[in-house]
Structures are given as C-alpha cells and as structure tokens.
Write an enzyme that holds these catalytic residues in place. Structure first.
Site, PDB file in Angstrom:
ATOM      1  N   HIS A   1       0.866  -1.182   0.000  1.00 48.94           N
ATOM      2  CA  HIS A   1       0.000   0.000   0.000  1.00 48.94           C
ATOM      3  C   HIS A   1       0.903   1.232   0.000  1.00 48.94           C
ATOM      4  CE1 HIS A   1      -4.033  -1.852   0.470  1.00 48.94           C
ATOM      5  NE2 HIS A   1      -3.305  -2.862   0.891  1.00 48.94           N
TER       6      HIS A   1
ATOM      7  N   LEU B   1     -11.774  -3.232  -5.547  1.00 49.04           N
ATOM      8  CA  LEU B   1     -11.520  -4.603  -5.104  1.00 49.04           C
ATOM      9  C   LEU B   1     -11.215  -4.571  -3.608  1.00 49.04           C
ATOM     10  CD1 LEU B   1      -9.209  -6.273  -7.788  1.00 49.04           C
ATOM     11  CD2 LEU B   1     -11.575  -6.878  -7.233  1.00 49.04           C
TER      12      LEU B   1
ATOM     13  N   ASP C   1      -5.162 -13.350   0.301  1.00 55.21           N
ATOM     14  CA  ASP C   1      -5.807 -12.103   0.728  1.00 55.21           C
ATOM     15  C   ASP C   1      -7.313 -12.354   0.912  1.00 55.21           C
ATOM     16  OD1 ASP C   1      -5.862  -9.470   1.528  1.00 55.21           O
ATOM     17  OD2 ASP C   1      -5.760  -8.613  -0.492  1.00 55.21           O
TER      18      ASP C   1
HETATM   19 ZN   LIG Z   1      -3.902  -4.944   0.852  1.00 55.39          ZN
END
Ligand SMILES: [Zn+2]
Length: 377
Positions: free
Chosen positions: A194, A306, A273
């Site tokens: 990120h 997403l 994830d």
């Molecule tokens: Zn992430």
C-alpha cells in the site's frame, strides 16, 4: 504414541517426487517417506487414491474465512474459525491479517495471537498487521483516516506477542528509519505495501529493512519506463520476496508470469488475501461499516474497489499451474517459499524432523485433506 501415515500415488516433498509413497509421522513430527509396500501393520495408515501429497500450504495474508472477518472478531475463537475454514482449501498454516484498524484493535489482535499461540490453535502461525502504516494514495479498501506513520514510541506502546511470527505491511516511504529499525530489531518480518513510493524514495537504507513486498502489483505505484515505482523496485530487488494474489482477477496471468521470470527462484509466493466469504455460504461481510459483496467472483465495496479475494490456496495453486508454472514450483510457492519468507524452521518441506504438515490434493488440485502438526483434518 505409535507411528501414523498417509499415502498416495505421488508425494512431492518440496524437492523431489516419490511414487506410491507414504508420509510417516510420529506425534507432531515427520519420521520418514517410504514406499507404500514398506508400511508395517503397526502404522495407522490412510490411503488417498489418485492424490498428490505436498508440503502443507502456508498463507501469510488471510483477512477472514468461514463467515468471520478478523477485523470484526478479534479473538482466539475468530482465529480458530478462520484457520478451520481455510483448511478446506488446503491451508495448513496462516497469518490472520488485520486490515488497518484502531490502536485498540491492533492490541486486541496482538493479544488474540498470543492467546491463540498458547492455546495451540491448529494452523496459527502468528499475525499480519496490514497497516495502518500505509500511504493514503494507495489505500485500497482500507480506511485512510486510520493511517499514520508510527514513531518508535508509538510502536513501543503495544504489547507484542512473545510467540509466533509478526509480519508488518507498511508504506516504508512514510516511515522513519528508526521505526523500521525498531521493527527489525524485534524480529518482525517487514513488507512494503500500500505504497506510492517513487523508486528514489526506496533508498538503499530503506530497502535494507524490507524483507518483501505485499500483493505485488496491487495497491502500489506501477512500473513505467521513466519511473520504476514500487513494482519495478520489487521486481529488481533480488533479496526481497513478493507475495502475489493469483485469483485471475487481481493480477493478469501475463503480469504474473513476467514477474515470476524477473524474480530469483524462491522469491515469489502465493497469498489469497481472502475474506470472510471463503469457506462460507454468506456472500457478503462488513468492513468499517461498509458492506462488501461477492459480485462475479470479485469482492467489491460500494465504490467498486476490489476488497480482498474470494479464493482458497488450492484454487490459487491450480491457477498458476494452468498459466504454465510447473507443478513443483507452484507447490513451493504455496509452502516452501512462504515458510522461508517468514523464517519458519521445520515447515515448507516434507523432511525428517520437520513439523508433520501436509496438503493432500486431488487431480484437479482441490484439497482432500490437510495434516497440521500430526493431526489429519
Ligand atoms: Zn492490501
């Protein structure tokens, strides 16, 4: 306690294949791999026809499963539900992953991990804090109001677990070297993610603290000719691993294959994830008060971003094999390499003295059974 065994037409031990073989273990540790014909009557034994036995899958990024989001159920029971849901998809061990949250919730996650490790929750390996030490320009589904750049003092205010692995995903461009150095001194595994860094911001000093990069290509500055960004830096930093989501939605197969070519062998590993919807009938969950739904196999928030993946490890492995990766390499990307990334000793290979952990797959790479520390599920 006597010896136990599982057998199959094929066993891949992390290095080589064995035909018509049995994996034999004694309580929690692997004893040996032998031909099925050498199994003696005193060994409690289960055979899997048409199956492949591989080192137990390790998923270092799991936000939820079985209808539970770790962020919403930050307890040992929540972790247990998530581990159990992911075993249906071949995952032997995982890191429950806390999406950016408040300092209070971070402390709850650290406490739940400590308690879970003491309780020996099957499959719990530690904890992954994905933020809140991230970059607002690459927030993904995280709440950017929670983001900050921690000082050593901030980090010291948490009571960190004394057992299990701690993986931190952070936008390292925003964080002082002293704080990065502190995390490394605690033996945390540090992954850049990120992040909107330019290549010039990922200095040699900053990279010296970085062990890996989180979900390559997603929520990071892209690779361009004039500006390599985080993606280019990740691909060109041989010492660092890259985790990658292989659900055929987050990353195009060609981008995956190109990255796999660029990285040294052993430095690309599969993560799911995954969110609460994996291993659950419920096709939605809440995150920070927002409803996230499965739409065409994608998990999206109300803005259409997403928000994690709706996939298990077994399907993720099947995908990369379909894209052209060899079976051995795909299995290592799901077990051997994540074990190395977290410096887990005695995991990731089927070797004498290693923890008795294996994943049993059918011919379509669907999970049939999972062995965790000598217990078959
Ligand atoms: Zn992430």
């Amino acid at each position: 306690m006597g010896l136990k065994a599982i057998s199959a037409p094929r066993i891949f031990d992390g290095n080589q294949n064995h035909t018509d073989a049995a994996l034999v273990w004694d309580e929690e540790h692997i004893h040996t791999i032998i031909p099925i014909s050498e199994l003696t009557d005193d060994i409690e034994h289960q055979h899997f026809a048409d199956a492949l036995i591989a080192p137990g899958f390790i998923d270092i990024q799991v936000n939820g499963g079985g209808g539970v989001m770790f962020n919403n159920t930050i307890t040992p029971q929540g972790i247990d539900t998530i581990c159990s849901a992911h075993r249906k998809h071949g995952t032997a061990y995982l890191l429950p992953t806390l999406i950016s949250s408040t300092p209070e919730n971070i402390q709850l996650a650290l406490n739940a991990t400590e308690q879970g490790m003491s309780d020996q929750i099957a499959g719990l390996l530690g904890v992954h804090l994905e933020g809140p030490w991230l970059n607002k320009d690459k927030k993904g589904a995280h709440d950017p109001n929670l983001f900050y750049a921690p000082s050593v003092e901030d980090l010291n205010q948490f009571t960190w677990p004394s057992q299990g692995k701690v993986l931190v995903t952070a936008a390292v461009e925003n964080i002082e070297p002293s704080a990065l150095n502190w995390m490394k001194a605690q033996n945390f595994t540090l992954s850049c993610g990120h992040s909107n860094a330019k290549a010039s911001q990922l200095t040699e000093e900053k990279l010296s603290y970085v062990d890996g990069f989180t979900h390559l290509f997603n929520a990071m500055s892209p690779f361009e000719g004039r500006e390599p960004g985080v993606v280019g830096t990740a691909l060109n930093t041989d010492s660092a691993w890259c985790s990658i989501i292989t659900d055929n939605i987050h990353v195009h197969p060609q981008s995956f294959l190109l990255a796999h070519k660029a990285k040294p062998q052993g430095k690309m590993l599969i993560v799911t994830d995954a969110m609460a919807t994996v291993g659950s009938e419920k096709g939605y969950f809440e995150l920070d008060g927002e409803v996230i739904r499965v739409v065409d196999n994608k998990l999206v928030n109300s803005r259409g971003s997403l928000a994690g993946a709706h996939i298990g490890m077994d399907e993720s492995v099947a995908n990369v094999i379909e894209w052209g990766i060899s079976e051995d390499e795909a299995l290592k990307m799901a077990s051997t390499y994540p074990a190395q990334a977290l410096q887990c000793e005695k995991l990731g290979e089927l070797k004498s003295g290693f923890r008795a952990s294996a994943t049993v797959l059918d011919q379509d790479y669907r999970s049939q059974a999972v062995l965790v520390d000598g217990k078959l599920y």
